[in-house]
Design a protein around this motif. Structure first.
Motif, PDB file in Angstrom:
ATOM      1  N   LYS A  23      -3.063   1.549   2.407  1.00 20.23           N
ATOM      2  CA  LYS A  23      -2.736   1.837   3.803  1.00 20.23           C
ATOM      3  C   LYS A  23      -2.152   0.583   4.455  1.00 20.23           C
ATOM      4  CE  LYS A  23      -6.027   5.543   4.482  1.00 20.23           C
ATOM      5  NZ  LYS A  23      -7.160   6.036   5.256  1.00 20.23           N
ATOM      6  N   LEU A  24      -1.264   0.809   5.407  1.00 21.62           N
ATOM      7  CA  LEU A  24      -0.543  -0.290   6.043  1.00 21.62           C
ATOM      8  C   LEU A  24      -1.477  -1.340   6.617  1.00 21.62           C
ATOM      9  CD1 LEU A  24       2.019  -1.667   7.031  1.00 21.62           C
ATOM     10  CD2 LEU A  24       2.065  -0.072   8.956  1.00 21.62           C
ATOM     11  N   VAL A  49       5.490  -3.758  13.644  1.00 17.93           N
ATOM     12  CA  VAL A  49       5.565  -3.738  12.183  1.00 17.93           C
ATOM     13  C   VAL A  49       6.614  -2.727  11.741  1.00 17.93           C
ATOM     14  CG1 VAL A  49       4.248  -3.373  10.051  1.00 17.93           C
ATOM     15  CG2 VAL A  49       3.103  -4.309  12.063  1.00 17.93           C
ATOM     16  N   LYS A  50       7.419  -3.121  10.763  1.00 16.27           N
ATOM     17  CA  LYS A  50       8.420  -2.214  10.197  1.00 16.27           C
ATOM     18  C   LYS A  50       8.026  -1.875   8.766  1.00 16.27           C
ATOM     19  CE  LYS A  50      12.463  -3.610  12.834  1.00 16.27           C
ATOM     20  NZ  LYS A  50      13.838  -4.093  12.749  1.00 16.27           N
ATOM     21  N   VAL A  51       8.223  -0.616   8.398  1.00 15.16           N
ATOM     22  CA  VAL A  51       8.020  -0.157   7.026  1.00 15.16           C
ATOM     23  C   VAL A  51       9.355   0.360   6.521  1.00 15.16           C
ATOM     24  CG1 VAL A  51       6.851   1.507   5.539  1.00 15.16           C
ATOM     25  CG2 VAL A  51       5.591   0.411   7.398  1.00 15.16           C
ATOM     26  N   ASN A  52       9.810  -0.206   5.430  1.00 11.02           N
ATOM     27  CA  ASN A  52      11.111   0.154   4.847  1.00 11.02           C
ATOM     28  C   ASN A  52      12.232   0.095   5.888  1.00 11.02           C
ATOM     29  OD1 ASN A  52       9.917   0.588   2.321  1.00 11.02           O
ATOM     30  ND2 ASN A  52       9.408   2.686   2.853  1.00 11.02           N
ATOM     31  N   GLY A  53      12.159  -0.922   6.755  1.00  9.95           N
ATOM     32  CA  GLY A  53      13.211  -1.171   7.734  1.00  9.95           C
ATOM     33  C   GLY A  53      13.098  -0.389   9.030  1.00  9.95           C
ATOM     34  N   GLU A  54      12.091   0.478   9.168  1.00  8.50           N
ATOM     35  CA  GLU A  54      11.919   1.292  10.375  1.00  8.50           C
ATOM     36  C   GLU A  54      10.592   0.953  11.049  1.00  8.50           C
ATOM     37  OE1 GLU A  54      13.638   4.685  10.896  1.00  8.50           O
ATOM     38  OE2 GLU A  54      15.231   4.049   9.530  1.00  8.50           O
ATOM     39  N   VAL A  55      10.584   0.911  12.377  1.00  8.22           N
ATOM     40  CA  VAL A  55       9.340   0.671  13.106  1.00  8.22           C
ATOM     41  C   VAL A  55       8.353   1.775  12.747  1.00  8.22           C
ATOM     42  CG1 VAL A  55       8.269   0.563  15.379  1.00  8.22           C
ATOM     43  CG2 VAL A  55      10.468  -0.539  14.992  1.00  8.22           C
ATOM     44  N   CYS A  56       7.127   1.389  12.438  1.00  8.35           N
ATOM     45  CA  CYS A  56       6.086   2.345  12.045  1.00  8.35           C
ATOM     46  C   CYS A  56       4.927   2.229  13.023  1.00  8.35           C
ATOM     47  CB  CYS A  56       5.614   2.063  10.629  1.00  8.35           C
ATOM     48  SG  CYS A  56       4.338   3.206  10.073  1.00  8.35           S
ATOM     49  N   LEU A  57       4.522   3.350  13.608  1.00  8.58           N
ATOM     50  CA  LEU A  57       3.400   3.379  14.545  1.00  8.58           C
ATOM     51  C   LEU A  57       2.155   4.016  13.933  1.00  8.58           C
ATOM     52  CD1 LEU A  57       5.381   4.486  17.727  1.00  8.58           C
ATOM     53  CD2 LEU A  57       4.734   2.171  17.049  1.00  8.58           C
ATOM     54  N   MET A  58       2.191   4.322  12.639  1.00  7.64           N
ATOM     55  CA  MET A  58       1.064   4.956  11.958  1.00  7.64           C
ATOM     56  C   MET A  58       0.268   3.903  11.196  1.00  7.64           C
ATOM     57  SD  MET A  58       2.860   8.465  10.507  1.00  7.64           S
ATOM     58  CE  MET A  58       3.211   7.655   8.986  1.00  7.64           C
ATOM     59  N   ARG A  59      -0.924   3.570  11.712  1.00  7.73           N
ATOM     60  CA  ARG A  59      -1.712   2.523  11.056  1.00  7.73           C
ATOM     61  C   ARG A  59      -2.224   2.963   9.696  1.00  7.73           C
ATOM     62  NH1 ARG A  59      -7.162   3.444  11.930  1.00  7.73           N
ATOM     63  NH2 ARG A  59      -7.601   4.997  13.509  1.00  7.73           N
ATOM     64  N   GLY A  60      -2.369   4.260   9.477  1.00  8.56           N
ATOM     65  CA  GLY A  60      -2.823   4.783   8.196  1.00  8.56           C
ATOM     66  C   GLY A  60      -1.692   5.110   7.240  1.00  8.56           C
ATOM     67  N   LYS A  62       0.639   5.339   4.312  1.00 14.56           N
ATOM     68  CA  LYS A  62       0.416   4.999   2.912  1.00 14.56           C
ATOM     69  C   LYS A  62       1.648   4.305   2.353  1.00 14.56           C
ATOM     70  CE  LYS A  62      -2.707   8.839   2.062  1.00 14.56           C
ATOM     71  NZ  LYS A  62      -2.901  10.113   1.325  1.00 14.56           N
ATOM     72  N   LEU A  63       1.427   3.156   1.746  1.00 12.27           N
ATOM     73  CA  LEU A  63       2.497   2.397   1.116  1.00 12.27           C
ATOM     74  C   LEU A  63       2.341   2.494  -0.397  1.00 12.27           C
ATOM     75  CD1 LEU A  63       2.366  -0.833   3.306  1.00 12.27           C
ATOM     76  CD2 LEU A  63       3.811   1.181   3.628  1.00 12.27           C
ATOM     77  N   TYR A  64       3.428   2.788  -1.069  1.00 11.91           N
ATOM     78  CA  TYR A  64       3.452   2.931  -2.515  1.00 11.91           C
ATOM     79  C   TYR A  64       4.287   1.807  -3.121  1.00 11.91           C
ATOM     80  CZ  TYR A  64       1.644   7.603  -1.587  1.00 11.91           C
ATOM     81  OH  TYR A  64       0.864   8.646  -1.167  1.00 11.91           O
ATOM     82  N   PRO A  65       4.122   1.537  -4.421  1.00 12.47           N
ATOM     83  CA  PRO A  65       4.964   0.517  -5.051  1.00 12.47           C
ATOM     84  C   PRO A  65       6.444   0.780  -4.773  1.00 12.47           C
ATOM     85  CG  PRO A  65       3.205   1.128  -6.530  1.00 12.47           C
ATOM     86  CD  PRO A  65       3.129   2.080  -5.354  1.00 12.47           C
ATOM     87  N   GLY A  66       7.134  -0.267  -4.372  1.00  7.95           N
ATOM     88  CA  GLY A  66       8.542  -0.171  -3.994  1.00  7.95           C
ATOM     89  C   GLY A  66       8.748  -0.186  -2.488  1.00  7.95           C
ATOM     90  N   ASP A  67       7.697   0.162  -1.716  1.00  3.43           N
ATOM     91  CA  ASP A  67       7.791   0.114  -0.259  1.00  3.43           C
ATOM     92  C   ASP A  67       7.716  -1.332   0.217  1.00  3.43           C
ATOM     93  OD1 ASP A  67       7.964   2.865   0.124  1.00  3.43           O
ATOM     94  OD2 ASP A  67       5.810   3.119   0.385  1.00  3.43           O
ATOM     95  N   THR A  68       8.316  -1.593   1.368  1.00  4.80           N
ATOM     96  CA  THR A  68       8.222  -2.912   1.985  1.00  4.80           C
ATOM     97  C   THR A  68       7.745  -2.761   3.422  1.00  4.80           C
ATOM     98  OG1 THR A  68      10.503  -2.902   2.790  1.00  4.80           O
ATOM     99  CG2 THR A  68      10.132  -3.849   0.612  1.00  4.80           C
ATOM    100  N   PHE A  69       7.100  -3.811   3.906  1.00  3.67           N
ATOM    101  CA  PHE A  69       6.792  -3.867   5.330  1.00  3.67           C
ATOM    102  C   PHE A  69       7.047  -5.273   5.813  1.00  3.67           C
ATOM    103  CE2 PHE A  69       2.671  -5.012   3.536  1.00  3.67           C
ATOM    104  CZ  PHE A  69       2.159  -5.958   4.403  1.00  3.67           C
ATOM    105  N   SER A  70       7.358  -5.383   7.100  1.00  2.00           N
ATOM    106  CA  SER A  70       7.666  -6.701   7.646  1.00  2.00           C
ATOM    107  C   SER A  70       7.001  -6.879   9.002  1.00  2.00           C
ATOM    108  CB  SER A  70       9.180  -6.897   7.767  1.00  2.00           C
ATOM    109  OG  SER A  70       9.743  -5.921   8.615  1.00  2.00           O
ATOM    110  N   PHE A  71       6.646  -8.135   9.268  1.00  2.00           N
ATOM    111  CA  PHE A  71       6.004  -8.509  10.525  1.00  2.00           C
ATOM    112  C   PHE A  71       6.248  -9.983  10.757  1.00  2.00           C
ATOM    113  CE2 PHE A  71       2.151 -10.384  12.481  1.00  2.00           C
ATOM    114  CZ  PHE A  71       2.303  -9.864  13.746  1.00  2.00           C
ATOM    115  N   GLN A  72       6.820 -10.325  11.893  1.00  2.00           N
ATOM    116  CA  GLN A  72       7.075 -11.716  12.306  1.00  2.00           C
ATOM    117  C   GLN A  72       7.660 -12.575  11.189  1.00  2.00           C
ATOM    118  OE1 GLN A  72       3.466 -13.293  14.017  1.00  2.00           O
ATOM    119  NE2 GLN A  72       3.922 -12.376  15.994  1.00  2.00           N
ATOM    120  N   ILE A  76       6.964  -8.181   2.959  1.00  2.00           N
ATOM    121  CA  ILE A  76       6.057  -7.940   1.837  1.00  2.00           C
ATOM    122  C   ILE A  76       6.530  -6.704   1.092  1.00  2.00           C
ATOM    123  CG2 ILE A  76       3.656  -7.554   1.171  1.00  2.00           C
ATOM    124  CD1 ILE A  76       4.004 -10.151   2.755  1.00  2.00           C
ATOM    125  N   VAL A  77       6.601  -6.804  -0.237  1.00  5.53           N
ATOM    126  CA  VAL A  77       6.968  -5.660  -1.063  1.00  5.53           C
ATOM    127  C   VAL A  77       5.751  -5.278  -1.915  1.00  5.53           C
ATOM    128  CG1 VAL A  77       7.980  -7.097  -2.903  1.00  5.53           C
ATOM    129  CG2 VAL A  77       8.642  -4.714  -2.691  1.00  5.53           C
TER     130      VAL A  77
END
Length: 82
Positions: A23-24, A49-60, A62-72, A76-77
């Motif tokens: 989870k994110l 926080v962005k997940v795969n380049g898009e702003v994500c508002l869902m704290r739960g 699910k991130l799978y291998p290959g997904d990325t998230f970014s913050f400040q 992270i991949v």
């Protein structure tokens, strides 16, 4: 035959997981970019926080291998722990 091409992030930090997904908010804690789950939740809900380049508002989320998230500036991949 479906082919998926993913563009590697040049300065991305890998985060290896040994489960199917993470989870994110847990990924943010595991990557040591936040101090607590409460802090992660608030940052996600604030749209910081962005997940795969898009702003994500869902704290739960699910991130799978290959997904990325970014913050400040942290990118992270998610990778398999193999």
């Amino acid at each position: 035959m479906k082919v998926t091409v993913t563009k590697k992030q040049p300065n991305a930090t890998p985060l290896a997981i040994h489960t199917e997904f993470i989870k994110l908010q847990d990924a943010m804690k595991y990557a040591n970019i936040v101090y607590s789950g409460g802090e992660a939740k608030q940052l996600i809900l604030d749209g910081a926080v962005k997940v795969n380049g898009e702003v994500c508002l869902m704290r739960g989320k699910k991130l799978y291998p290959g997904d990325t998230f970014s913050f400040q500036g942290h990118i992270i991949v998610i990778e398999n722990d193999t």
